[in-house]
Design an enzyme around this catalytic site. Sequence first.
Site, PDB file in Angstrom:
ATOM      1  N   SER A  13       0.824  -1.205   0.000  1.00  0.00           N
ATOM      2  CA  SER A  13       0.000   0.000   0.000  1.00  0.00           C
ATOM      3  C   SER A  13       0.862   1.261   0.000  1.00  0.00           C
ATOM      4  O   SER A  13       0.358   2.353  -0.206  1.00  0.00           O
ATOM      5  CB  SER A  13      -0.879   0.007   1.252  1.00  0.00           C
ATOM      6  OG  SER A  13      -0.048  -0.051   2.406  1.00  0.00           O
TER       7      SER A  13
ATOM      8  N   GLY B 239      -4.994  -0.924   6.117  1.00  0.00           N
ATOM      9  CA  GLY B 239      -5.230  -1.579   7.402  1.00  0.00           C
ATOM     10  C   GLY B 239      -6.555  -1.276   8.068  1.00  0.00           C
ATOM     11  O   GLY B 239      -7.027  -2.052   8.890  1.00  0.00           O
TER      12      GLY B 239
ATOM     13  N   CYS C 165       2.716  -7.263   1.511  1.00  0.00           N
ATOM     14  CA  CYS C 165       1.788  -6.576   2.413  1.00  0.00           C
ATOM     15  C   CYS C 165       0.928  -7.647   3.069  1.00  0.00           C
ATOM     16  O   CYS C 165       0.267  -8.437   2.376  1.00  0.00           O
ATOM     17  CB  CYS C 165       0.919  -5.622   1.591  1.00  0.00           C
ATOM     18  SG  CYS C 165      -0.419  -4.860   2.532  1.00  0.00           S
ATOM     19  N   ASN C 166       0.974  -7.701   4.393  1.00  0.00           N
ATOM     20  CA  ASN C 166       0.206  -8.717   5.120  1.00  0.00           C
ATOM     21  C   ASN C 166      -1.294  -8.528   4.933  1.00  0.00           C
ATOM     22  O   ASN C 166      -2.039  -9.493   4.770  1.00  0.00           O
ATOM     23  CB  ASN C 166       0.534  -8.649   6.614  1.00  0.00           C
ATOM     24  CG  ASN C 166       1.985  -8.978   6.895  1.00  0.00           C
ATOM     25  OD1 ASN C 166       2.317 -10.108   7.185  1.00  0.00           O
ATOM     26  ND2 ASN C 166       2.864  -7.996   6.779  1.00  0.00           N
TER      27      ASN C 166
ATOM     28  N   CYS D  43       3.338  -6.171   9.906  1.00  0.00           N
ATOM     29  CA  CYS D  43       2.979  -5.222   8.838  1.00  0.00           C
ATOM     30  C   CYS D  43       4.302  -4.867   8.183  1.00  0.00           C
ATOM     31  O   CYS D  43       5.285  -4.558   8.874  1.00  0.00           O
ATOM     32  CB  CYS D  43       2.314  -3.976   9.422  1.00  0.00           C
ATOM     33  SG  CYS D  43       2.260  -2.592   8.258  1.00  0.00           S
TER      34      CYS D  43
END
Length: 285
Positions: free
Chosen positions: A10, A42, A73-74, A186
């Site tokens: 992101s 998030g 990106c988690n 993150c």
Amino acid sequence: MAVDFVFLDSGTGGIPYMLHLLKKSPDSKCVYVGDTANFPYGNKTHEEVVKCVIDVVGKIIQRFNPKVIVLACNTMSVNALDVVRSIYPDNTFVGTVPAIKLASETSKNRRIGLMATKSTIEHPYNQDLKNHFASDCELVLQPAPDLISFIEHEAFTASKEECIKAIEPSVEFFRKNNCDCIILGCTHFLNLADLIQEVAGEKIKVVDSVEGVVNRALSVIGALRGVPAEGVAEKTAGCAEDFGAQGKAFPSFNTLYVTGFTDKKDENEYNVICKRFNLSFGGKL
Ligand code: DGL
């Protein structure tokens, strides 16, 4: 020449992943995309994250047709990895998830802290990882949107003192909760990983998924080329497959693209990042 990897986050979170891959495999042809117009992911709902990821991945495929797309990106991975794999079956994806397995191997007192986005923390995938890899551990959860926002908008132009000040509340929370291990769940946190470890001190071990995800990405591209990557297959902690759930011609590599800036300050921040890591700025995707 075709693009090997596009790293997608992101914002700035995936940069340490791409840099680590380039360190291990300097000839890899990499492009970076930050979906900055949609930052932060998030705080979005599952449906919103899925929509954003489908859109930006579609643009990436159209523009670069990379061999492998790394969702660095988690939040994107836990919400949308399965979806993009089914929508774009001709493309290969590698995901990123909190390194719960590694933390479980590391923690002595079985109290593990997880810093991540609200979305990642609340996603059932996270609980599944815990049940699968750390069932005997207490997982102490903390969403850290302020620190994530600081890293996205300020960290690269901030002083060391300012960075430490931004980190301290999160680390203090885990210290109070008697955790001996903190997972950077993150990818943004990886930009300050050394400093987070410094603030945490020697009694708390800070772990992340960089090595696991990069090894996984290299082994996947090796398999696509028909050349198994040696010595990396076992060490893939933190890549989404851990849980078992699952070219176009392009002239310039090591280029960073964004999807939009809200203000001049962010543009300056990204200029500083590109200069520091020797990346070209590609502008808007
Ligand atoms: N870097 C992202 C992650 O790993 C998310 C940051 C955000 O957009 O909130 O989850």
